[in-house]
Scaffold this motif. Structure first.
Motif, PDB file in Angstrom:
ATOM      1  N   SER A  98       0.842  -1.192   0.000  1.00  0.00           N
ATOM      2  CA  SER A  98       0.000   0.000   0.000  1.00  0.00           C
ATOM      3  C   SER A  98       0.883   1.250   0.000  1.00  0.00           C
ATOM      4  N   GLU A  99       0.268   2.386  -0.258  1.00  0.00           N
ATOM      5  CA  GLU A  99       1.013   3.642  -0.223  1.00  0.00           C
ATOM      6  C   GLU A  99       1.618   3.865   1.163  1.00  0.00           C
ATOM      7  N   ASP A 100       0.889   3.521   2.199  1.00  0.00           N
ATOM      8  CA  ASP A 100       1.422   3.671   3.565  1.00  0.00           C
ATOM      9  C   ASP A 100       2.609   2.741   3.800  1.00  0.00           C
ATOM     10  N   GLU A 101       2.528   1.507   3.308  1.00  0.00           N
ATOM     11  CA  GLU A 101       3.657   0.583   3.472  1.00  0.00           C
ATOM     12  C   GLU A 101       4.873   1.063   2.684  1.00  0.00           C
ATOM     13  N   LEU A 102       4.648   1.613   1.505  1.00  0.00           N
ATOM     14  CA  LEU A 102       5.754   2.123   0.701  1.00  0.00           C
ATOM     15  C   LEU A 102       6.427   3.327   1.348  1.00  0.00           C
ATOM     16  N   ALA A 103       5.712   4.013   2.233  1.00  0.00           N
ATOM     17  CA  ALA A 103       6.236   5.198   2.901  1.00  0.00           C
ATOM     18  C   ALA A 103       6.886   4.901   4.252  1.00  0.00           C
ATOM     19  N   VAL A 104       6.846   3.652   4.695  1.00  0.00           N
ATOM     20  CA  VAL A 104       7.425   3.304   5.999  1.00  0.00           C
ATOM     21  C   VAL A 104       8.920   3.597   5.999  1.00  0.00           C
ATOM     22  N   ARG A 105       9.355   4.206   7.114  1.00  0.00           N
ATOM     23  CA  ARG A 105      10.785   4.461   7.329  1.00  0.00           C
ATOM     24  C   ARG A 105      11.144   3.761   8.639  1.00  0.00           C
ATOM     25  N   LEU A 106      12.195   2.973   8.610  1.00  0.00           N
ATOM     26  CA  LEU A 106      12.543   2.174   9.783  1.00  0.00           C
ATOM     27  C   LEU A 106      12.991   3.026  10.967  1.00  0.00           C
ATOM     28  N   ASP A 107      13.444   4.229  10.698  1.00  0.00           N
ATOM     29  CA  ASP A 107      13.666   5.244  11.726  1.00  0.00           C
ATOM     30  C   ASP A 107      13.565   6.597  11.052  1.00  0.00           C
ATOM     31  N   SER A 108      13.637   7.660  11.822  1.00  0.00           N
ATOM     32  CA  SER A 108      13.372   8.996  11.270  1.00  0.00           C
ATOM     33  C   SER A 108      14.399   9.461  10.238  1.00  0.00           C
ATOM     34  N   GLY A 109      15.551   8.824  10.205  1.00  0.00           N
ATOM     35  CA  GLY A 109      16.560   9.208   9.225  1.00  0.00           C
ATOM     36  C   GLY A 109      16.677   8.255   8.056  1.00  0.00           C
ATOM     37  N   ALA A 110      15.833   7.235   8.027  1.00  0.00           N
ATOM     38  CA  ALA A 110      15.933   6.204   6.995  1.00  0.00           C
ATOM     39  C   ALA A 110      15.120   6.558   5.749  1.00  0.00           C
ATOM     40  N   ASN A 111      15.484   5.939   4.661  1.00  0.00           N
ATOM     41  CA  ASN A 111      14.732   6.093   3.418  1.00  0.00           C
ATOM     42  C   ASN A 111      13.555   5.123   3.406  1.00  0.00           C
ATOM     43  N   SER A 112      12.534   5.477   2.657  1.00  0.00           N
ATOM     44  CA  SER A 112      11.378   4.597   2.459  1.00  0.00           C
ATOM     45  C   SER A 112      11.538   3.860   1.132  1.00  0.00           C
ATOM     46  N   ILE A 113      10.733   2.832   0.941  1.00  0.00           N
ATOM     47  CA  ILE A 113      10.718   2.126  -0.336  1.00  0.00           C
ATOM     48  C   ILE A 113      10.325   3.092  -1.453  1.00  0.00           C
ATOM     49  N   ALA A 114       9.306   3.901  -1.202  1.00  0.00           N
ATOM     50  CA  ALA A 114       8.858   4.859  -2.228  1.00  0.00           C
ATOM     51  C   ALA A 114       9.994   5.789  -2.622  1.00  0.00           C
ATOM     52  N   TRP A 115      10.710   6.325  -1.634  1.00  0.00           N
ATOM     53  CA  TRP A 115      11.804   7.241  -1.961  1.00  0.00           C
ATOM     54  C   TRP A 115      12.902   6.509  -2.707  1.00  0.00           C
ATOM     55  N   LEU A 116      13.277   5.323  -2.259  1.00  0.00           N
ATOM     56  CA  LEU A 116      14.358   4.569  -2.899  1.00  0.00           C
ATOM     57  C   LEU A 116      14.049   4.258  -4.358  1.00  0.00           C
ATOM     58  N   VAL A 117      12.828   3.800  -4.623  1.00  0.00           N
ATOM     59  CA  VAL A 117      12.463   3.456  -6.002  1.00  0.00           C
ATOM     60  C   VAL A 117      12.334   4.714  -6.847  1.00  0.00           C
ATOM     61  N   TRP A 118      11.750   5.776  -6.283  1.00  0.00           N
ATOM     62  CA  TRP A 118      11.670   7.040  -7.013  1.00  0.00           C
ATOM     63  C   TRP A 118      13.078   7.539  -7.335  1.00  0.00           C
ATOM     64  N   HIS A 119      13.965   7.517  -6.354  1.00  0.00           N
ATOM     65  CA  HIS A 119      15.332   8.008  -6.533  1.00  0.00           C
ATOM     66  C   HIS A 119      16.103   7.195  -7.578  1.00  0.00           C
ATOM     67  N   LEU A 120      16.071   5.883  -7.472  1.00  0.00           N
ATOM     68  CA  LEU A 120      16.837   5.094  -8.433  1.00  0.00           C
ATOM     69  C   LEU A 120      16.292   5.295  -9.846  1.00  0.00           C
ATOM     70  N   THR A 121      14.990   5.489  -9.959  1.00  0.00           N
ATOM     71  CA  THR A 121      14.387   5.727 -11.266  1.00  0.00           C
ATOM     72  C   THR A 121      14.748   7.104 -11.791  1.00  0.00           C
ATOM     73  N   ARG A 122      14.728   8.102 -10.912  1.00  0.00           N
ATOM     74  CA  ARG A 122      15.105   9.459 -11.325  1.00  0.00           C
ATOM     75  C   ARG A 122      16.551   9.500 -11.805  1.00  0.00           C
ATOM     76  N   VAL A 123      17.450   8.850 -11.075  1.00  0.00           N
ATOM     77  CA  VAL A 123      18.860   8.854 -11.475  1.00  0.00           C
ATOM     78  C   VAL A 123      19.029   8.135 -12.810  1.00  0.00           C
ATOM     79  N   GLN A 124      18.371   7.003 -12.977  1.00  0.00           N
ATOM     80  CA  GLN A 124      18.465   6.287 -14.246  1.00  0.00           C
ATOM     81  C   GLN A 124      17.917   7.145 -15.384  1.00  0.00           C
ATOM     82  N   ASP A 125      16.773   7.763 -15.174  1.00  0.00           N
ATOM     83  CA  ASP A 125      16.170   8.639 -16.186  1.00  0.00           C
ATOM     84  C   ASP A 125      17.135   9.777 -16.536  1.00  0.00           C
ATOM     85  N   ASP A 126      17.690  10.415 -15.516  1.00  0.00           N
ATOM     86  CA  ASP A 126      18.615  11.531 -15.704  1.00  0.00           C
ATOM     87  C   ASP A 126      19.855  11.098 -16.483  1.00  0.00           C
TER      88      ASP A 126
END
Length: 168
Positions: A26-54
């Motif tokens: 779910s969108e909420d599960e994709l947004a889970v961060r294991l602690d306040s400084g950690a990345n979420s699945i959504a951010w990681l996948v968005w980031h790796l895709t953005r870098v590849q696109d760029d």
């Protein structure tokens, strides 16, 4: 197998792992961060895709799909269009919320664009300099391997988080 086939195979493996990390969450599960400084699945996948696109757009001399196909508007993130996630702080990571369909849609579009590019390469193309800001200058071959390595690192992180989320 030639270099283009090898690169296409590597990017296909990334695709399998991205889908596995995101599918069914779910969108909420994709947004889970294991602690306040950690990345979420959504951010990681968005980031790796953005870098590849760029990086693929830069190497191919084309516009990024993020802007040319309206993905920036669909995501509606509070970042400038050129943002790829480098230098993001905790609040920026938290701002990346997306459902699985949107993440996979953008990833698949970038993936298909990447495959079209790498399948058209000849071995001699990999020696072309694509970034002179580094010493030594970065060749296309080095850039593409770097993208694969970065993708695999981030999708592995996403898979780890998925496992933690599913065990809760």
């Amino acid at each position: 197998m030639n270099s283009a086939d090898l690169l296409a195979d590597a990017f296909e493996r990334v695709r399998e792992e991205v889908r596995s990390a995101v599918d069914g969450l779910s969108e909420d599960e994709l947004a889970v961060r294991l602690d306040s400084g950690a990345n979420s699945i959504a951010w990681l996948v968005w980031h790796l895709t953005r870098v590849q696109d760029d990086h693929i757009a830069d190497a191919a001399g084309t516009e990024q799909l993020w802007t040319s196909e309206g993905w920036a508007e669909r995501f509606g993130l509070p970042f400038p269009p050129e943002a790829t996630g480098y230098g993001h702080r905790s609040k920026d990571v938290a701002a990346v919320r997306a459902d699985a369909e949107l993440l996979i849609g953008y990833y698949d579009a970038v993936h298909e664009n990447t495959l079209a590019f790498v399948r058209g390469l000849r071995d001699s193309d990999l020696d072309r300099i694509v970034d002179e800001r580094w010493t030594p200058a970065v060749t296309l071959g080095v850039r593409l391997v770097s993208v694969v390595a970065d993708d695999l690192q981030h999708v592995g992180q996403a898979a780890f988080i998925r496992g933690a989320v599913r065990r809760r």
